[in-house]
Design a protein around this motif. Structure first.
Motif, PDB file in Angstrom:
ATOM      1  N   ASP A   1       1.060  -1.556   0.370  1.00 40.44           N
ATOM      2  CA  ASP A   1       0.148   0.340   0.347  1.00 40.44           C
ATOM      3  C   ASP A   1       0.901   1.275   0.214  1.00 40.44           C
ATOM      4  OD1 ASP A   1      -2.692   0.870  -0.384  1.00 40.44           O
ATOM      5  OD2 ASP A   1      -2.268   1.945   2.314  1.00 40.44           O
ATOM      6  N   TRP A   2       0.291   2.158  -0.787  1.00 42.17           N
ATOM      7  CA  TRP A   2       0.907   3.468  -0.935  1.00 42.17           C
ATOM      8  C   TRP A   2       0.439   4.941   0.666  1.00 42.17           C
ATOM      9  CZ3 TRP A   2       4.220   5.350  -4.795  1.00 42.17           C
ATOM     10  CH2 TRP A   2       3.839   4.617  -6.092  1.00 42.17           C
ATOM     11  N   ASN A   3       2.058   4.672   0.957  1.00 43.87           N
ATOM     12  CA  ASN A   3       1.887   5.956   2.464  1.00 43.87           C
ATOM     13  C   ASN A   3       1.142   7.299   1.557  1.00 43.87           C
ATOM     14  OD1 ASN A   3       2.316   8.449   4.346  1.00 43.87           O
ATOM     15  ND2 ASN A   3       2.742   6.757   5.233  1.00 43.87           N
TER      16      ASN A   3
ATOM     17  N   ALA B   1       4.826   0.224   1.739  1.00 50.56           N
ATOM     18  CA  ALA B   1       4.565  -0.532   2.737  1.00 50.56           C
ATOM     19  C   ALA B   1       4.131  -1.885   1.750  1.00 50.56           C
ATOM     20  CB  ALA B   1       3.881  -0.772   3.612  1.00 50.56           C
ATOM     21  N   THR B   2       5.479  -3.071   2.901  1.00 57.32           N
ATOM     22  CA  THR B   2       4.882  -4.486   1.571  1.00 57.32           C
ATOM     23  C   THR B   2       4.935  -5.434   2.760  1.00 57.32           C
ATOM     24  OG1 THR B   2       7.353  -5.311   1.540  1.00 57.32           O
ATOM     25  CG2 THR B   2       6.275  -3.842  -0.186  1.00 57.32           C
ATOM     26  N   GLY B   3       3.859  -6.520   3.015  1.00 54.20           N
ATOM     27  CA  GLY B   3       3.974  -7.186   3.466  1.00 54.20           C
ATOM     28  C   GLY B   3       3.246  -9.084   2.885  1.00 54.20           C
ATOM     29  N   GLY B   4       3.992  -9.595   3.510  1.00 54.50           N
ATOM     30  CA  GLY B   4       3.926 -11.401   2.905  1.00 54.50           C
ATOM     31  C   GLY B   4       4.204 -12.279   3.809  1.00 54.50           C
ATOM     32  N   VAL B   5       4.651 -13.526   2.841  1.00 54.84           N
ATOM     33  CA  VAL B   5       5.338 -15.130   3.501  1.00 54.84           C
ATOM     34  C   VAL B   5       6.146 -15.160   4.299  1.00 54.84           C
ATOM     35  CG1 VAL B   5       5.875 -17.326   2.869  1.00 54.84           C
ATOM     36  CG2 VAL B   5       3.743 -16.185   1.674  1.00 54.84           C
ATOM     37  N   ASP B   6       7.204 -13.924   4.296  1.00 58.80           N
ATOM     38  CA  ASP B   6       7.736 -14.523   5.675  1.00 58.80           C
ATOM     39  C   ASP B   6       8.042 -13.127   6.801  1.00 58.80           C
ATOM     40  OD1 ASP B   6       8.443 -11.592   5.431  1.00 58.80           O
ATOM     41  OD2 ASP B   6      10.404 -11.447   3.869  1.00 58.80           O
ATOM     42  N   ARG B   7       6.311 -12.739   7.149  1.00 60.56           N
ATOM     43  CA  ARG B   7       5.858 -12.273   7.869  1.00 60.56           C
ATOM     44  C   ARG B   7       6.001 -10.469   8.746  1.00 60.56           C
ATOM     45  NH1 ARG B   7       8.921 -16.757  10.214  1.00 60.56           N
ATOM     46  NH2 ARG B   7       9.495 -15.518  11.699  1.00 60.56           N
TER      47      ARG B   7
ATOM     48  N   ARG C   1      -2.941  -8.825   4.445  1.00 62.13           N
ATOM     49  CA  ARG C   1      -3.156  -7.709   3.800  1.00 62.13           C
ATOM     50  C   ARG C   1      -2.718  -6.487   4.808  1.00 62.13           C
ATOM     51  NH1 ARG C   1      -7.434  -6.269  -0.729  1.00 62.13           N
ATOM     52  NH2 ARG C   1      -7.549  -9.043  -0.017  1.00 62.13           N
ATOM     53  N   LEU C   2      -2.503  -5.406   4.463  1.00 63.23           N
ATOM     54  CA  LEU C   2      -2.006  -4.010   5.373  1.00 63.23           C
ATOM     55  C   LEU C   2      -2.521  -2.993   4.488  1.00 63.23           C
ATOM     56  CD1 LEU C   2       1.068  -2.454   3.448  1.00 63.23           C
ATOM     57  CD2 LEU C   2       1.834  -4.356   4.648  1.00 63.23           C
ATOM     58  N   ALA C   3      -2.626  -1.935   5.149  1.00 61.74           N
ATOM     59  CA  ALA C   3      -3.453  -0.559   4.865  1.00 61.74           C
ATOM     60  C   ALA C   3      -2.439   0.913   5.399  1.00 61.74           C
ATOM     61  CB  ALA C   3      -4.760  -0.696   4.280  1.00 61.74           C
ATOM     62  N   TRP C   4      -2.585   1.688   4.943  1.00 67.77           N
ATOM     63  CA  TRP C   4      -1.980   2.486   5.140  1.00 67.77           C
ATOM     64  C   TRP C   4      -3.111   3.294   5.836  1.00 67.77           C
ATOM     65  CZ3 TRP C   4       2.672   4.286   6.599  1.00 67.77           C
ATOM     66  CH2 TRP C   4       4.136   3.303   6.862  1.00 67.77           C
ATOM     67  N   SER C   5      -2.522   4.877   7.511  1.00 64.60           N
ATOM     68  CA  SER C   5      -4.116   4.565   7.710  1.00 64.60           C
ATOM     69  C   SER C   5      -3.636   6.300   7.082  1.00 64.60           C
ATOM     70  CB  SER C   5      -3.661   5.248   9.207  1.00 64.60           C
ATOM     71  OG  SER C   5      -4.903   6.640   9.340  1.00 64.60           O
TER      72      SER C   5
ATOM     73  N   ASP D   1       2.245   8.002   9.689  1.00 66.73           N
ATOM     74  CA  ASP D   1       3.025   6.582  10.258  1.00 66.73           C
ATOM     75  C   ASP D   1       2.514   5.607  11.162  1.00 66.73           C
ATOM     76  OD1 ASP D   1       1.649   8.633  12.610  1.00 66.73           O
ATOM     77  OD2 ASP D   1       3.025   7.279  14.023  1.00 66.73           O
ATOM     78  N   ILE D   2       1.091   5.712  10.662  1.00 71.08           N
ATOM     79  CA  ILE D   2      -0.068   4.637  11.545  1.00 71.08           C
ATOM     80  C   ILE D   2      -0.235   3.645   9.913  1.00 71.08           C
ATOM     81  CG2 ILE D   2      -1.977   3.908  12.482  1.00 71.08           C
ATOM     82  CD1 ILE D   2       0.383   5.862  14.332  1.00 71.08           C
ATOM     83  N   LEU D   3      -0.086   2.426   9.927  1.00 68.46           N
ATOM     84  CA  LEU D   3      -0.648   1.476   9.210  1.00 68.46           C
ATOM     85  C   LEU D   3      -1.062   0.142  10.023  1.00 68.46           C
ATOM     86  CD1 LEU D   3       1.878  -0.722   6.956  1.00 68.46           C
ATOM     87  CD2 LEU D   3       2.635   1.250   8.945  1.00 68.46           C
TER      88      LEU D   3
END
Length: 351
Positions: free
Chosen positions: A220-222, A230-236, A262-266, A271-273
């Protein structure tokens, strides 16, 4: 977390994605699939929030699973569903039962859809067939195809520049495309960032994210800094990158026990996600960018602000409400539950 929350059950269907309407704080949509998306139908729930709690306003069934959704940026009653048969369907809540448009070029599951937030006249999709496609809601055929070459889990538009599109995939890379560049120049590819590479600078003490390549499932883009993703995936691990200088992550957040789904910036704080994981938790973070730097490393160790653990199966979808006091989120899990709750309760430590 014991803070009050609203709940809705998607009986017989396992949710994959949830999105608040960009027009109303009382409207959300949920994409779901029977039998965990392995085989069977999909169902799109359009839900309304009122004095009686969460009520169904409309449902749309599909022959295959639904993996993602995106509200239209030009019509408050329309939204897209990404389907397991490779199609993308545009529904109108005023038109029962059937889609008003059907877009079908992907050869495998369509796993992500995103509507352009700037020009509002295009949307993007990514697929397990290894491509990202750009579409206009007014025409059946795609405008452009961007080759990724491997299973592409997520695509998104830069929040300030309609020509820049990002994607993450199974090969552990974050790709950035600029549609203004010549197609002959690597099909508009301007950046290919290896997410797992630690970079040239030392990590902060005690922070040791996996350095092996792993599937990247979400990004997701800030909303306040359009060069940060920000990125997220299999490696936790959750990592942030500044695409102007992509030599390694600018912050790292560790805490999930299984893959970050899944992730998302506020939309309310730079600075919050928030992140959802196969460990059944939803976690709130600060990336550390507004905190005083204590460690010698320029990489900031993000800080977990709280955990919401009311889901009893994989937590797979989440979204922030754009309106109100600035903290309400919706989360969904394979436990057939949609939960609406106030993330401010976590920040205040009352969760």
């Amino acid at each position: 977390m014991e803070a009050p929350m609203l709940e809705f059950r998607t009986a017989g269907f396992n949710p994959y994605a949830v999105k608040y309407s960009p027009y109303y704080d009382s409207r959300i949509a949920v994409a779901s699939a029977a039998n965990y998306g392995i085989v069977g139908n999909g169902r799109l729930f359009c839900l309304g929030l009122g004095p009686q709690g969460i009520q169904v306003e409309r449902t749309f069934d599909t022959n295959d699973a639904q993996y993602d959704i995106a509200w239209s940026e030009i019509n408050e009653n329309q939204l897209l569903a990404a389907c397991g048969d490779g199609s993308i369907k545009l529904y109108d809540t005023n038109v029962p039962d059937f889609p008003v448009m059907n877009f079908h070029e992907h050869k495998r599951e369509t796993f992500s859809v995103a509507w352009s937030p700037v020009t509002k006249d295009t949307f993007a999709s990514s697929s397990w067939d290894g491509t990202v496609k750009i579409w206009s809601p007014a025409r059946k055929d795609s405008i452009k195809t961007l080759p990724i070459g491997n299973c592409t889990y997520s695509t998104s538009y830069c929040p300030s520049n309609p020509h820049i599109i990002s994607a993450v995939s199974t090969d552990s890379h974050l790709r950035i495309f600029d549609l203004r560049t010549p197609v002959s120049a690597q099909y508009h590819l301007i950046n290919k960032i290896p997410v797992h590479t630690p970079g040239p600078v030392p990590l902060p003490p005690g922070l040791a994210p996996p350095a092996m390549p792993a599937e990247v499932l979400t990004h997701d883009w800030n909303k306040y800094n359009d060069s940060v993703i920000a990125t997220g995936g299999v490696d936790r691990a959750i990592r942030t990158f500044d695409i102007r200088n992509p030599t390694g992550p600018t912050s790292i957040m560790m805490g999930h026990n299984y893959a970050v789904r899944r992730l998302a910036w506020s939309p309310h704080a730079r600075d919050i996600l928030i992140s959802a994981s196969y460990d059944m938790t939803v976690r709130l973070w600060t990336d550390g960018s507004t905190m005083a730097q204590e460690a010698p490393s320029p990489i900031k160790p993000g800080v977990q602000l709280g955990v919401m653990n009311r889901h009893t199966e994989f937590a797979v979808g989440l979204d922030w409400c754009l309106f109100g006091v600035g903290g309400w989120v919706a989360t969904v899990g394979w436990d057939e539950r949609v939960l609406l709750w106030d993330a401010n309760q976590l920040i205040r430590g009352r969760g």
